[in-house]
Write a protein that holds these residues in place. Structure first.
Motif: not given
Lengths: 212, 147
Positions: A9-12, A14-15, A18-19, A22, A104-109
């Protein structure tokens, strides 16, 4: 750390990319299992892989199995992404060779914390592998004596590979890491040295007597 | 809504809302959770590019392909393929706050396709409508950001 992402999934994707960027990682993105497998087979492949389970072609589970079956020096740390909450799905993932999983959906922390665990594991494995390598190199320099040594029953010389007789000291020194420091054991002192000293003292005394 | 909530995809996992009639009239503001979308500003890259614009472009390119795959699977009664494509569309829609498409996907995931082809047809129509509304909002946001 180098990280490969396999997510169709392209959106997932890319997110996720990016994370990870970062957080200071070097990221390679792939959109299917086949592409991720090619990246993971390269020399100097990423040490950490984040794989979606559901992908076209090779899915995340099959990718895990392939990675674990390949003879890597240090296999990558694998985090599986699964949308299913069921225990069987998680068990399948771990049995296939994943080190960890995230639902999924996961918490970024939580993702960050789990990635950090992976980084620590990879660093530990790398450090251990380097230590093993150092020890292997050191072992090649260690000389050891083994097998049957032909030794003279009287003079105790040893017959070497060139068929000549060598003093036991020089032979042992040449075939091991041993160095000799010379001394006299108490028995030899009593049986050999002491009589020689006494004999020497007597001869000296005789020499000093008048008329000699 | 915070970025954490976006990543958590709370819309994605909450139980489906009360059934929505297929052709219900909605306002465009319902189509996309702008607060959720804007939370991605926290992740903007330093190179000056706009991550939100990029995510919108990715979604508007990717979602129609998924929807086409869903329609083709429905036409051929390939329910496994349909559920898989729906699952993917749900994920990317929820990530971007395209909540009504995501909600329709949840309904499509849960419906027993074999026994409710008419229900599937209605939900596919609903999905198209919601996507059209969401696209309008997303394109408008994209344009605003590029000005």
């Amino acid at each position: 750390m180098r990280v490969v992402i396999a997510e169709d999934d392209a959106v997932s994707r890319r997110i996720l990319e990016t994370l990870l960027r970062k957080w200071g990682h070097e990221v390679t993105t792939t959109q299917d299992g086949e592409a991720a497998w090619n990246v993971l087979r390269e020399p100097g492949a990423p040490s950490l892989a984040i794989l979606d389970i559901l992908m076209p072609g090779i899915d995340g589970l099959e990718l895990c199995r392939r990675v674990r079956q390949s003879p890597n020096n240090i296999p990558p740390y694998i985090i599986l992404l699964t949308a299913n909450h069921g225990v069987p799905e998680i068990v399948k993932g771990i049995e296939a060779g994943a080190n960890d999983y995230l639902i999924k959906p996961y918490d970024s922390d939580e993702l960050r914390a789990r990635v950090q665990v992976g980084v620590r594991m990879v660093e530990l494995q790398t450090s251990l592998a380097e230590r093993v390598k150092e020890l292997e190199v050191a072992l090649t320099h260690v000389k050891k004596l083994e097998g049957i040594l032909p030794i003279c029953s009287y003079c105790k010389k040893i017959r070497n590979d060139l068929d000549s007789w060598q003093h036991v000291e020089s032979y042992v020194a040449a075939h091991s890491q041993v160095e000799f420091s010379h001394g006299i054991c108490p028995a030899c002192f009593e049986n050999t040295v002491k009589p020689q000293l006494e004999s020497f003292q007597i001869s000296q005394a005789l020499a000093l007597e008048p008329g000699n | 809504m915070s970025f954490e909530q976006i990543i958590n995809g709370e819309n994605q996992e909450t139980p489906p809302l009360a059934p929505v009639p297929a052709r219900v009239i909605r306002t465009t503001s319902d189509a996309v959770d702008m607060e959720l979308l804007k939370a991605f500003e926290e992740l903007q890259s330093d190179d000056g590019s706009d991550l939100i614009v990029e995510l919108i472009d990715l979604y508007l390119k990717d979602a129609p392909q998924r929807m086409l795959a869903i329609r083709e699977a429905a036409l051929e009664n390939e329910w496994g393929l349909l559920k898989r494509a729906v699952h993917n569309l749900k994920g990317s829609s929820a990530n971007l706050g395209v909540r009504l498409v995501a909600e329709t996907c949840i309904k499509l995931e849960r419906i027993e396709c074999e026994h409710s082809t008419e229900g599937v047809r209605k939900l596919l129509q609903q999905m198209d409508d919601e996507f059209a509304r969401a696209s309008e909002v997303l394109l408008s946001e994209r344009q605003r950001r590029l000005q």
